[in-house]
Design an enzyme around this catalytic site. Sequence first.
Site, PDB file in Angstrom:
ATOM      1  N   GLY A 107       0.823  -1.211   0.000  1.00  0.00           N
ATOM      2  CA  GLY A 107       0.000   0.000   0.000  1.00  0.00           C
ATOM      3  C   GLY A 107       0.854   1.256   0.000  1.00  0.00           C
ATOM      4  O   GLY A 107       0.573   2.207  -0.717  1.00  0.00           O
ATOM      5  N   HIS A 121       5.165   6.345  11.156  1.00  0.00           N
ATOM      6  CA  HIS A 121       6.443   5.645  11.062  1.00  0.00           C
ATOM      7  C   HIS A 121       7.639   6.599  11.128  1.00  0.00           C
ATOM      8  O   HIS A 121       8.749   6.176  11.443  1.00  0.00           O
ATOM      9  CB  HIS A 121       6.544   4.912   9.720  1.00  0.00           C
ATOM     10  CG  HIS A 121       5.992   3.513   9.732  1.00  0.00           C
ATOM     11  ND1 HIS A 121       6.304   2.607  10.709  1.00  0.00           N
ATOM     12  CD2 HIS A 121       5.186   2.865   8.863  1.00  0.00           C
ATOM     13  CE1 HIS A 121       5.694   1.450  10.430  1.00  0.00           C
ATOM     14  NE2 HIS A 121       5.010   1.590   9.321  1.00  0.00           N
ATOM     15  N   HIS A 177      -0.529   6.368   8.653  1.00  0.00           N
ATOM     16  CA  HIS A 177       0.346   5.233   8.996  1.00  0.00           C
ATOM     17  C   HIS A 177       1.809   5.556   8.652  1.00  0.00           C
ATOM     18  O   HIS A 177       2.707   5.401   9.480  1.00  0.00           O
ATOM     19  CB  HIS A 177      -0.138   4.006   8.214  1.00  0.00           C
ATOM     20  CG  HIS A 177       0.639   2.752   8.456  1.00  0.00           C
ATOM     21  ND1 HIS A 177       0.164   1.725   9.226  1.00  0.00           N
ATOM     22  CD2 HIS A 177       1.863   2.349   8.030  1.00  0.00           C
ATOM     23  CE1 HIS A 177       1.053   0.755   9.262  1.00  0.00           C
ATOM     24  NE2 HIS A 177       2.089   1.110   8.533  1.00  0.00           N
ATOM     25  N   GLU A 178       2.026   6.034   7.448  1.00  0.00           N
ATOM     26  CA  GLU A 178       3.418   6.280   7.018  1.00  0.00           C
ATOM     27  C   GLU A 178       4.034   7.436   7.799  1.00  0.00           C
ATOM     28  O   GLU A 178       5.228   7.424   8.090  1.00  0.00           O
ATOM     29  CB  GLU A 178       3.476   6.553   5.516  1.00  0.00           C
ATOM     30  CG  GLU A 178       2.866   5.453   4.637  1.00  0.00           C
ATOM     31  CD  GLU A 178       3.262   4.035   5.023  1.00  0.00           C
ATOM     32  OE1 GLU A 178       4.409   3.833   5.475  1.00  0.00           O
ATOM     33  OE2 GLU A 178       2.424   3.128   4.890  1.00  0.00           O
ATOM     34  N   ASN A 206       9.689   5.462   3.808  1.00  0.00           N
ATOM     35  CA  ASN A 206      11.034   6.028   3.662  1.00  0.00           C
ATOM     36  C   ASN A 206      11.091   7.419   4.299  1.00  0.00           C
ATOM     37  O   ASN A 206      10.211   8.247   4.058  1.00  0.00           O
ATOM     38  CB  ASN A 206      11.404   6.161   2.188  1.00  0.00           C
ATOM     39  CG  ASN A 206      10.986   4.941   1.395  1.00  0.00           C
ATOM     40  OD1 ASN A 206      11.427   3.841   1.659  1.00  0.00           O
ATOM     41  ND2 ASN A 206      10.077   5.138   0.445  1.00  0.00           N
TER      42      ASN A 206
HETATM   43 ZN   LIG Z   1       3.942   0.252   8.160  1.00  0.00          ZN
END
Ligand SMILES: [Zn+2]
Length: 1055
Positions: free
Chosen positions: A431, A471, A467-468, A435
Amino acid sequence: MSARPHYRASPCPASASAWGAPAPAEARPRALRFCVQLRLHFHFRSRGGQGRQQRHGPRATAVTSCYQCLLISLFRAFWKKVHYLLMMDFTFHSVPMKPADLLCGEARGSSSKMISLSIKRPLVTMSFLLSSLLMLLTVATPSWCQRSETTSPKASNRAPFPWNKMRLPEHITPVHYDLVIHANLTTLTFGGTTEIEITASKPTSTIVLHSHHLQISKAALRKGAGERQSLEPLRVLEYPPQEQIALLAPEPLVVGLPYTIVIDYAGNLSESFHGFYKSTYRTKEGEVRILASTQFEPTAARMAFPCFDEPAFKASFSIKIRREPRHLAISNMPLVKSVTVAEGLVEDHFDVTVKMSTYLVAFIVSDFKSVSKMTKSGVKVSVYAVPDKINQADYALDAAVTLLEFYEDYFSIPYPLSKQDLAAIPDFQSGAMENWGLTTYRESSLLFDAEKSSASSKLGITMTVSHELAHQWFGNLVTMEWWNDLWLNEGFAKFMEFVSVSVTHPELKVEDYFFDKCFNAMEVDALNSSHPVSTPVENPAQIREIFDEVSYEKGACILNMLRDYLGADAFKSGIVKYLQKYSYKNTKNEDLWNSMASICPTDGTQRMDGFCSRGEHSASSSHWRQEGLDVKTMMNTWTLQKGFPLITITVRGRNVHVKQEHYVKGPDDAPETGYLWHVPLTFITSNSDSVQRFLLKTRTDVLILPEEVEWIKFNVGMNGYYVVHYEDDGWDSLTGLLKGTHTAISSSDRASLINNAFQLVSIGKLSIEKALDLSLYLKHETEIMPVFQGLNELIPMYKLMEKRDVNEVETQFKAFLIGLLRDLIDKQTWTDGGAISERMLRSQLLLLACVRKYQPCVQKAEGYFRRWQEANGNLSLPSDVTLAVFAVGAQNPEGWDFLYSKYQSSLSSTEKNQIEFALCITHNKEKLQWLLEQSFKGDTIKTQEFPDILRAIGRNPVGYPLAWQFLRENWNKLVQKFELGSNSIAYMVMGTTNQFSTRARLEEVKEFFSSLKENGSQLRCVQQTIETIEENIRWMDKNFDKIRVWLQNEKLELL
Ligand SMILES: [Zn+2]
């Protein structure tokens, strides 16, 4: 990384389910018998005296043999390869002992000891070895030692390779990388120079690092970091099985001094979805354009540049990308300058990164366009996409700005970079990917077309971006030490999706969808083949395999449970402390729990920053103080053992007896596993809706209520990761409550009752009739999650019937389902109005009704399709009804062809997904076969769509034999493209086989996968699907007749 969202063509649980069950319903397992019996037999034996001996025996042998092998290896090394050894130091000598190392204990530590011994006492070692040789020569060499000799590592040039483990040695540490990479989008190749500043913590002349599919032309060593000192050539050995190279220096490196290794290399842009890979797109005018992008997590940075490709080897990176002037390059950091290095060749210099892991490095060479905005704290956020779709970037841009601001505030740690780019890549396997500073996405996970995108796509995009960005802290700033604790990245990011979006986008009501994640995880976690959240992994395929429901969804669910237990503020201060303490470092499971252990809520006020809020914070914050807080012990029971508890409740007057046992699917006579959890129980009763709490640490306990109650409901809001069974008339009381005034409990509680009832049917604790009786209340349900949960339970039942020749009952059951929801279906308007949840419910219900040929729906959809076709697809349909309209339109060949022609020209991901889904439900086998072939080939339908198409056809009652056949015939190519162990492979395996319900199919599945040997037979998804089919067979054998009788029951006439 984000898995492909379940929101896609079939946005939410029910959608896909309607056709055959994507989303939660997809993995609805229904048991196992034969396989588990075998396992249990083994288990049982190993518990007995004989079994114990067998288990301990080999270990003792291993220790003895280990020393023998060590000696033999050393002798061979000394006598046979003296000339070679002269070039190396002792560290090198001691390594080519693969079996010895592997058997002599936990690799790193113990092998280091052996190494230092041989350095400090070479003479002693020598004489010892000589005398040992004499002794050894008098006895036969153990046969397994001989075997091991033949398997000891040999480099590509047949020279001995000086390292025999998947994990790299720890005594060389990278400090900084200087990367120059030139991507040639015409020849589809790239070349580069990697300079890595390293330090050694032991004298060694061997440097082992990762490299995969790269042609290394030259390697050299320079003393000092970045200084222009002379380069000394290094000998290069390659060992492809471990994706490693060894660089051999003429003399040992000096401990503590900086060195720089310089490697020139070249490679081909990957044709897969990982490494530095090629992607293409077609412009409106039909021109095919090429770009190159990266996907490194978990182990593919080594495909783009030689590196120390493990998450704990954090370093800084200076990246330079060479490109043609017509392209642009983006990377983790902002561009500092561009210089022309040759005619038609520009070199972009990016700023130095913060200290980070290799899997987070990223660069893209493309002709993308971008839009940008600044956050309040001055971070530049940009969304990049292909030029024709840049007008779909605004929604994600705004969401990213809002979410980044939220996280900076929530974590109390500023985002450390000056920019965050979000790029939509036309070919993308999962998905999205986190980075650092350059998150990458599947187009459908980022681009939102205000006119055509669906409500579920808005929800999906928001969640994925959230979500990203989560992170950037969880994963990027603080990283798990090794992949076994992947859940520290993924469980947290999944969990934070709900924490952040519930605040930044309250209208999406994401909190409603949270428990659904837990049900998903429980499907696989209830199987014997499940694994603990924190689980050992070593090779790349094993590492890829744990990007699964257990790491993501169970990880998120147990964090939510902990937050509910501690209180939102206490939980938050714990994670902030954890992030601050371990910034730019790596962590293990226990580091998190230690950070949590010493927190306390500072006051009794509840901030509105979370979704699992409680009524009265002051009351709730004291409960664990009294009980004594041992977060680590409690959470270890959830992360170090697989599965989850079944809590059985028996009410006797005011006494509530609670009992816990391991919920596990399988034969009824399966022995107890003996697992015990610390379960934070919550409950409400007919007399009080304030949440009561109790930490169950023992197998059984008794709670005493102030007064007798009519009903009691445990696991309030489904915040706990467990299933509840109510003994005696407990279920009857709750069914009565639902049928009477179902709104007396929350919609999450209703959905969890539906789920738990059917879970209990699977393990024989509740009869199918009682569970179906409970489902009858859905006649009056209007909320999305209970309805979806009902569909998730009921649709898989007829999917199992479709795989057996039981037409009559199957038809009756389908009619029952439509009858159950008819009132709700009739109430739906054919518009886009209402809240997101209403819109998603509408989309799914209309789809279900049309597929099940409910005439009022079909006629309406036919009318819409006709008008849309007459307007050559230019008529704007309400996006909530489009799926149903296309599904009906695709039923005739002409409509199907028209849809396909529109698919090719559409620029909207939602529309493409909707068309794709409709195309897959035709009953025309030739068309289905053609779809499989086209998407596999990847010209007109992208290969990234293949897993979804295969799965959709695998759910099609006419198409499933084709999908299963296709998977078998093309297995090797599929594994090449999508990688062994990847989530995509698991998705395809489960999608084509896990709804089989006959013994004949079970045998086929077993036979095929066992024939694959090391190319797939060992995969966890194979075990999962076998267990699931066995469960399906058992479930059908046990319940089918009962369902048949129940369907004839007069009660149903009321529907
Ligand atoms: Zn993830």
